[in-house]
Design a protein around this motif. Structure first.
Motif, PDB file in Angstrom:
ATOM      1  N   GLY A 160       0.792  -1.227   0.000  1.00  0.00           N
ATOM      2  CA  GLY A 160       0.000   0.000   0.000  1.00  0.00           C
ATOM      3  C   GLY A 160       0.822   1.275   0.000  1.00  0.00           C
ATOM      4  O   GLY A 160       0.411   2.285   0.568  1.00  0.00           O
ATOM      5  N   VAL A 161       2.006   1.252  -0.627  1.00  0.00           N
ATOM      6  CA  VAL A 161       2.901   2.417  -0.588  1.00  0.00           C
ATOM      7  C   VAL A 161       2.673   3.374  -1.744  1.00  0.00           C
ATOM      8  O   VAL A 161       3.223   4.472  -1.752  1.00  0.00           O
ATOM      9  CB  VAL A 161       4.380   1.968  -0.581  1.00  0.00           C
ATOM     10  N   TRP A 162       1.893   2.985  -2.738  1.00  0.00           N
ATOM     11  CA  TRP A 162       1.685   3.861  -3.895  1.00  0.00           C
ATOM     12  C   TRP A 162       0.419   4.675  -3.702  1.00  0.00           C
ATOM     13  O   TRP A 162      -0.684   4.130  -3.636  1.00  0.00           O
ATOM     14  CB  TRP A 162       1.603   3.047  -5.174  1.00  0.00           C
ATOM     15  N   VAL A 163       0.586   5.966  -3.586  1.00  0.00           N
ATOM     16  CA  VAL A 163      -0.528   6.908  -3.457  1.00  0.00           C
ATOM     17  C   VAL A 163      -0.463   7.834  -4.665  1.00  0.00           C
ATOM     18  O   VAL A 163       0.475   8.627  -4.790  1.00  0.00           O
ATOM     19  CB  VAL A 163      -0.436   7.717  -2.156  1.00  0.00           C
ATOM     20  N   PRO A 164      -1.426   7.735  -5.599  1.00  0.00           N
ATOM     21  CA  PRO A 164      -1.343   8.522  -6.842  1.00  0.00           C
ATOM     22  C   PRO A 164      -1.109  10.001  -6.628  1.00  0.00           C
ATOM     23  O   PRO A 164      -0.301  10.613  -7.323  1.00  0.00           O
ATOM     24  CB  PRO A 164      -2.705   8.254  -7.498  1.00  0.00           C
TER      25      PRO A 164
END
Length: 406
Positions: A160-164
């Motif tokens: 869950g490390v990718w935040v657009p």
């Protein structure tokens, strides 16, 4: 509102009118409105707030009619609308002074500065800024103020490390670094502009700033020594910010980092000063090349960082505290500050020892420095990367000694 506060509000409104009116009277000595007129307009705005709505509407309408009449009277000699727009704004600032005096005063000063800077602004827009720069500025505003707010804030991907929205924010910041460098080079000349770019950009991303400077050298948009000096100052900013952000998470970590950061920053600063001092004077005439809006390099750097982060978390999950050094070293390729803050937070919570955290942060600084050299080689060529590595070596030695002795 208490009577004393009301008196203060009217005093601020009067001061606003006098300030703006004095500037208009000096700029337009034959105009229809001068210092006394603007003072009365500001007081009218303040008065409109405290009287009955019907009276307030009549006051505002009267000022509006006077402004229109003044324009028709002065139009043959001065067809511009600046004084009339300033009068309307002064009316509003006078009203704002009742209740928010500080904000009204600040806006009045800003408006006066804008009015005083008329010639400089016209010259900048008409003679300095090119059509390409205006187009690129519009693209940047779209990326920063339209695309960014519309992107989702939820996380996805491994761990869950990718935040657009955060990823695109990084893209915007990297583009902004290029803009700062482009503008500083145009205004201050190549040498001084690159120093400003390096130090300011280092607080956003030292790696990205190094890549931008190296790319400018490759494309002939910046002198070699000036760009190297800017890259060194970007690393000075990295060290300063490292102490600041770790101090927020765990002061003990920041205190132990201070000697190493001071020593490393001093070495890098002296090297940057020597490079700037020895630069060929003709380098100051190098004009900025390329485009201010450089989207592709920003996307590449943001993509690399997005791939590194889940790898770092995987190492920490797999090996526990023993993997903290490897995780921090890997994550620091992208962002040494984020990785170091994570370690400092673990020290604060008692999950990682202070010595282990310092070792991990030291490893992170080493890999971050190596990452800057690699990015410099990709963006600017082997010569730029080799010289940068040579200049980094003394700083790496003193930072290592400072961490060991601290």
């Amino acid at each position: 509102m208490a009577e004393i506060d009301l008196w203060q509000s009217f005093a601020v409104a009067l001061a606003i009118g006098l300030l703006v009116g004095a500037e208009r009277e000096r700029s337009k000595p034959g105009g229809s409105a001068g210092v006394r007129t603007f003072a009365l307009i500001a007081l009218t705005g303040a008065l409109a707030v405290v009287v009955e709505p019907v009276v307030a509407a009549a006051l505002v309408a009267s000022v509006s009619l006077l402004v229109v009449a003044g324009y028709w009277w002065s139009r043959p000699r001065d067809p511009g609308l600046t004084s009339e727009a300033a009068a309307v704004a002064t009316l509003g600032l006078g009203a704002l002074a009742v209740g928010q005096a500080a904000l009204a005063a600040g806006l009045a000063v800003a408006m006066t500065v804008l009015l005083v800077s008329r010639d400089a602004l016209h010259r900048f827009v008409r003679e300095t800024v090119t059509d390409r720069e205006r187009t690129d500025a519009l693209k940047f505003f779209v990326a920063a103020f339209i695309v960014l707010p519309l992107l989702p804030q939820g996380s996805f991907g491994p761990y869950g490390v990718w935040v657009p929205q955060r990823i695109w924010l990084l893209v915007v910041l990297i583009i902004a670094i290029g803009w700062v460098g482009y503008a500083a080079t145009r205004m201050l000349g190549a040498r001084r502009g690159l120093l400003v770019t390096g130090f300011a950009g280092g607080f956003v991303s030292g790696t990205a700033t190094t890549g931008v400077l190296a790319s400018q050298v490759r494309h002939g948009a910046a002198p070699l020594r000036g760009a190297l000096a800017g890259a060194l100052l970007a690393s000075v900013a990295t060290l300063v910010q490292l102490v600041a952000v770790t101090g927020v998470a765990e002061p003990r970590v920041a205190i132990r980092l201070v000697p190493a950061a001071v020593a490393g920053g001093a070495v890098l600063g002296v090297e940057a000063w020597l490079l700037g001092r020895r630069s060929d004077p003709s380098e100051g005439d190098v004009a900025p090349g390329g485009r201010p809006f450089a989207l592709v390099p920003a996307l590449v750097l943001a993509g690399v960082i997005s791939l590194v982060l889940p790898a770092a978390i995987w190492l920490q999950d797999r090996y526990g505290e023993g993997g903290a050094v490897a995780a921090t070293a890997t994550a620091a390729l992208a962002d040494v500050h984020g990785a170091s803050v994570a370690l400092a937070s673990l020290v604060h919570e008692g999950e990682v020892s202070l010595s282990a955290a310092l070792l991990a942060i030291g490893a992170g600084l080493a890999t971050n420095t190596l990452g800057k050299v690699v990015v410099a080689g990709v963006a600017g060529g082997l010569r730029f990367a080799g010289l940068l590595l040579l200049l980094f070596t003394p700083a790496v030695i003193v930072v290592t000694a400072g961490l060991a002795l601290g």
